[in-house]
Design a protein around this motif. Structure first.
Motif, PDB file in Angstrom:
ATOM      1  N   ASP A  32      35.527 -45.386  60.763  1.00 43.57           N
ATOM      2  CA  ASP A  32      34.104 -45.513  60.394  1.00 43.57           C
ATOM      3  C   ASP A  32      33.397 -44.161  60.295  1.00 43.57           C
ATOM      4  OD1 ASP A  32      34.383 -48.334  60.468  1.00 43.57           O
ATOM      5  OD2 ASP A  32      34.040 -48.316  62.631  1.00 43.57           O
ATOM      6  N   ILE A  33      34.071 -43.191  59.708  1.00 40.77           N
ATOM      7  CA  ILE A  33      33.483 -41.843  59.683  1.00 40.77           C
ATOM      8  C   ILE A  33      32.232 -41.788  58.815  1.00 40.77           C
ATOM      9  CG2 ILE A  33      34.876 -40.968  57.757  1.00 40.77           C
ATOM     10  CD1 ILE A  33      33.799 -39.084  60.997  1.00 40.77           C
ATOM     11  N   GLN A  34      32.144 -42.627  57.780  1.00 41.59           N
ATOM     12  CA  GLN A  34      30.936 -42.600  56.945  1.00 41.59           C
ATOM     13  C   GLN A  34      29.707 -43.022  57.742  1.00 41.59           C
ATOM     14  OE1 GLN A  34      30.768 -41.193  54.034  1.00 41.59           O
ATOM     15  NE2 GLN A  34      32.971 -40.810  54.069  1.00 41.59           N
ATOM     16  N   ALA A  35      29.876 -43.993  58.628  1.00 40.55           N
ATOM     17  CA  ALA A  35      28.765 -44.408  59.488  1.00 40.55           C
ATOM     18  C   ALA A  35      28.385 -43.285  60.450  1.00 40.55           C
ATOM     19  CB  ALA A  35      29.125 -45.668  60.260  1.00 40.55           C
ATOM     20  N   ALA A  36      29.401 -42.599  60.969  1.00 39.94           N
ATOM     21  CA  ALA A  36      29.142 -41.470  61.878  1.00 39.94           C
ATOM     22  C   ALA A  36      28.408 -40.354  61.153  1.00 39.94           C
ATOM     23  CB  ALA A  36      30.455 -40.962  62.462  1.00 39.94           C
ATOM     24  N   ILE A  37      28.815 -40.074  59.919  1.00 41.96           N
ATOM     25  CA  ILE A  37      28.143 -39.042  59.124  1.00 41.96           C
ATOM     26  C   ILE A  37      26.677 -39.404  58.923  1.00 41.96           C
ATOM     27  CG2 ILE A  37      27.994 -38.056  56.796  1.00 41.96           C
ATOM     28  CD1 ILE A  37      31.086 -38.149  56.713  1.00 41.96           C
ATOM     29  N   ARG A  48      23.338 -37.169  60.295  1.00 41.37           N
ATOM     30  CA  ARG A  48      22.779 -36.267  59.297  1.00 41.37           C
ATOM     31  C   ARG A  48      21.399 -35.790  59.732  1.00 41.37           C
ATOM     32  NH1 ARG A  48      25.159 -35.565  54.691  1.00 41.37           N
ATOM     33  NH2 ARG A  48      26.012 -37.674  54.459  1.00 41.37           N
ATOM     34  N   GLY A  49      21.230 -34.485  59.760  1.00 35.41           N
ATOM     35  CA  GLY A  49      19.960 -33.902  60.171  1.00 35.41           C
ATOM     36  C   GLY A  49      19.879 -33.550  61.641  1.00 35.41           C
ATOM     37  N   CYS A  50      20.880 -33.926  62.444  1.00 34.98           N
ATOM     38  CA  CYS A  50      20.856 -33.667  63.885  1.00 34.98           C
ATOM     39  C   CYS A  50      21.464 -32.303  64.209  1.00 34.98           C
ATOM     40  CB  CYS A  50      21.638 -34.749  64.631  1.00 34.98           C
ATOM     41  SG  CYS A  50      20.946 -36.404  64.489  1.00 34.98           S
ATOM     42  N   ASN A  51      21.083 -31.768  65.372  1.00 32.66           N
ATOM     43  CA  ASN A  51      21.757 -30.554  65.823  1.00 32.66           C
ATOM     44  C   ASN A  51      23.040 -30.923  66.566  1.00 32.66           C
ATOM     45  OD1 ASN A  51      20.999 -31.336  68.420  1.00 32.66           O
ATOM     46  ND2 ASN A  51      19.487 -29.721  68.687  1.00 32.66           N
ATOM     47  N   MET A  89      22.870 -33.229  69.768  1.00 35.63           N
ATOM     48  CA  MET A  89      22.631 -34.641  69.477  1.00 35.63           C
ATOM     49  C   MET A  89      23.868 -35.275  68.835  1.00 35.63           C
ATOM     50  SD  MET A  89      20.721 -37.284  69.614  1.00 35.63           S
ATOM     51  CE  MET A  89      19.074 -36.712  70.015  1.00 35.63           C
ATOM     52  N   MET A  90      24.534 -34.543  67.952  1.00 35.04           N
ATOM     53  CA  MET A  90      25.767 -35.053  67.355  1.00 35.04           C
ATOM     54  C   MET A  90      26.798 -35.361  68.432  1.00 35.04           C
ATOM     55  SD  MET A  90      26.435 -32.641  64.052  1.00 35.04           S
ATOM     56  CE  MET A  90      25.163 -32.290  62.845  1.00 35.04           C
TER      57      MET A  90
END
Length: 216
Positions: free
Chosen positions: A38-43, A47-50, A53-54
């Motif tokens: 599920d890498i697309q969901a993780a991306i 998105r936009g986080c430092n 937070m990631m």
């Protein structure tokens, strides 16, 4: 010049620099190497986080055994290789739009989740560093987007009240951050289109960046 709007604060990745496609490429590569589903969901959710937070988000998604230091270390190695070999191009009409906005009397600042050292290098290489009189970076605030901290810091650096600022973002996390800071939110979608919920938070939506000239 738009009434009651004195400053424009820009996100970097996906707004100024065509870097999000490179990041997605590398995340997908690392997902294959590390067997991450599920890498697309993780991306999308990161998105936009430092980086801090990631790391929290990835640990929640993939469990406490997820090797965050390795993931980010490998990411930096691959990204540096791409940066050195291909460079990170500007998105269309960035310089022309920033020139136009400065000529219109707007004060310009930057609010990026990227670390100061990296963002400074990339913006100078792209030739746009000097457009911004103030900057706020992801390693200089306690809370990442979607918290408002980074935009509030940019407003303080400029000495402009948040209500007199607009924030330009490409990601939902970024738009939420702008909205929570009390800015007008302008979305210039790059890799993600706004949901109905995000549209409600936006003052304006348009792409490419040059569409700002239609209303500012």
């Amino acid at each position: 010049m738009e009434k009651n709007l004195k400053a424009l604060v820009f996100d970097m990745d996906g707004v100024l620099l065509d870097s999000e496609s490179i990041c997605d490429e590398i995340w997908e590569l690392l997902a294959r190497q590390m067997g991450l589903p599920d890498i697309q969901a993780a991306i999308a959710e990161n998105r936009g986080c430092n980086e801090a937070m990631m790391a929290k988000n990835l640990t929640v998604r993939y469990g406490p055994g997820f090797d965050c230091p390795k993931f980010f270390s490998d990411f930096r190695v691959y990204f540096t290789e791409v940066e050195r070999s291909r460079g990170i191009p500007l998105l269309p009409q960035v310089c022309e739009t920033l020139d136009y906005l400065k000529d219109r009397g707007y004060r310009l600042a930057l609010a990026t989740s990227t670390r100061r050292s990296v963002a400074t290098r990339q913006l100078k290489a792209a030739g746009v560093w000097d457009f911004f009189e103030a900057q706020a970076f992801g390693d200089e605030v306690e809370r990442s987007k979607p918290a408002p901290d980074i935009y509030l810091k940019a407003a303080r650096e400029l000495g402009v009240e948040p209500g007199l600022c607009a924030g330009i973002e490409d990601s939902p996390n970024g738009i939420i951050s702008v909205h929570r800071a009390g800015f007008k939110a302008i979305m210039v979608p790059d890799r993600m289109e706004p949901s109905d919920e995000i549209k409600k938070l936006c003052w304006k939506i348009g792409k490419p960046l040059s569409t700002l000239r239609e209303f500012l």
